[in-house]
Design a protein around this motif. Structure first.
Motif, PDB file in Angstrom:
ATOM      1  N   VAL A  45      42.084  48.787  45.765  1.00  0.00           N
ATOM      2  CA  VAL A  45      41.582  47.564  45.130  1.00  0.00           C
ATOM      3  C   VAL A  45      41.170  46.552  46.186  1.00  0.00           C
ATOM      4  N   ARG A  46      41.983  46.371  47.201  1.00  0.00           N
ATOM      5  CA  ARG A  46      41.664  45.388  48.254  1.00  0.00           C
ATOM      6  C   ARG A  46      40.344  45.730  48.934  1.00  0.00           C
ATOM      7  N   ASN A  47      40.096  47.012  49.177  1.00  0.00           N
ATOM      8  CA  ASN A  47      38.869  47.435  49.860  1.00  0.00           C
ATOM      9  C   ASN A  47      37.618  47.308  49.005  1.00  0.00           C
ATOM     10  N   THR A  48      37.783  47.179  47.696  1.00  0.00           N
ATOM     11  CA  THR A  48      36.616  47.106  46.808  1.00  0.00           C
ATOM     12  C   THR A  48      36.604  45.844  45.947  1.00  0.00           C
ATOM     13  N   ILE A  49      37.436  44.857  46.286  1.00  0.00           N
ATOM     14  CA  ILE A  49      37.591  43.687  45.423  1.00  0.00           C
ATOM     15  C   ILE A  49      36.277  42.936  45.213  1.00  0.00           C
ATOM     16  N   GLU A  50      35.431  42.888  46.220  1.00  0.00           N
ATOM     17  CA  GLU A  50      34.157  42.171  46.061  1.00  0.00           C
ATOM     18  C   GLU A  50      33.302  42.824  44.968  1.00  0.00           C
ATOM     19  N   SER A  51      33.233  44.128  44.968  1.00  0.00           N
ATOM     20  CA  SER A  51      32.490  44.854  43.928  1.00  0.00           C
ATOM     21  C   SER A  51      33.154  44.687  42.563  1.00  0.00           C
ATOM     22  N   ILE A  52      34.479  44.712  42.538  1.00  0.00           N
ATOM     23  CA  ILE A  52      35.219  44.519  41.281  1.00  0.00           C
ATOM     24  C   ILE A  52      34.880  43.152  40.693  1.00  0.00           C
ATOM     25  N   ILE A  53      34.915  42.116  41.529  1.00  0.00           N
ATOM     26  CA  ILE A  53      34.599  40.751  41.076  1.00  0.00           C
ATOM     27  C   ILE A  53      33.193  40.700  40.476  1.00  0.00           C
ATOM     28  N   ASP A  54      32.252  41.340  41.160  1.00  0.00           N
ATOM     29  CA  ASP A  54      30.876  41.378  40.649  1.00  0.00           C
ATOM     30  C   ASP A  54      30.828  42.028  39.268  1.00  0.00           C
ATOM     31  N   ARG A  55      31.441  43.189  39.133  1.00  0.00           N
ATOM     32  CA  ARG A  55      31.349  43.944  37.880  1.00  0.00           C
ATOM     33  C   ARG A  55      32.054  43.272  36.706  1.00  0.00           C
ATOM     34  N   VAL A  56      33.215  42.708  36.932  1.00  0.00           N
ATOM     35  CA  VAL A  56      33.963  42.115  35.819  1.00  0.00           C
ATOM     36  C   VAL A  56      33.407  40.764  35.391  1.00  0.00           C
ATOM     37  N   ASN A  57      32.591  40.145  36.238  1.00  0.00           N
ATOM     38  CA  ASN A  57      32.015  38.841  35.893  1.00  0.00           C
ATOM     39  C   ASN A  57      30.624  38.922  35.280  1.00  0.00           C
ATOM     40  N   ARG A  58      30.098  40.116  35.097  1.00  0.00           N
ATOM     41  CA  ARG A  58      28.789  40.263  34.464  1.00  0.00           C
ATOM     42  C   ARG A  58      28.887  39.908  32.977  1.00  0.00           C
ATOM     43  N   GLU A  59      27.755  39.536  32.413  1.00  0.00           N
ATOM     44  CA  GLU A  59      27.718  39.181  30.993  1.00  0.00           C
ATOM     45  C   GLU A  59      27.965  40.419  30.134  1.00  0.00           C
TER      46      GLU A  59
END
Length: 90
Positions: A45-59
């Protein structure tokens, strides 16, 4: 720095692990995780958190939103993920 890393792991264990368990690991774990992306541990999770943030914040309804089924993550969860992202972890 060691103290900061311990804080990150503790924050993950207390707040993030349950979000991942509830909303992500059914597809993103095991021998053949979706998109070849495991989200079943602190380091993954730590290594991919930036991508996770992007995906979960999409409309809702947008391409690539995560999780893809059901409702968008609750604001409380989004805030916790953002806080984890903002922590100075290695």
């Amino acid at each position: 720095m060691e103290n900061a890393e311990e804080d990150c792991v503790q924050f993950y264990d207390n707040n993030i692990a349950s979000i991942m368990e509830q909303s992500c690991v059914s597809c993103h774990s095991g021998q053949a995780p979706s998109a070849n992306l495991k989200l079943d541990s602190y380091s993954h999770v730590r290594n991919t958190i930036e991508s996770i943030i992007d995906r979960v914040n999409r409309e809702e309804g947008s391409s690539g939103i995560m999780p893809p089924f059901g409702a968008k993550l609750e604001l409380e969860y989004l805030d916790l993920l953002q806080e984890f992202y903002s922590m100075e972890c290695e």
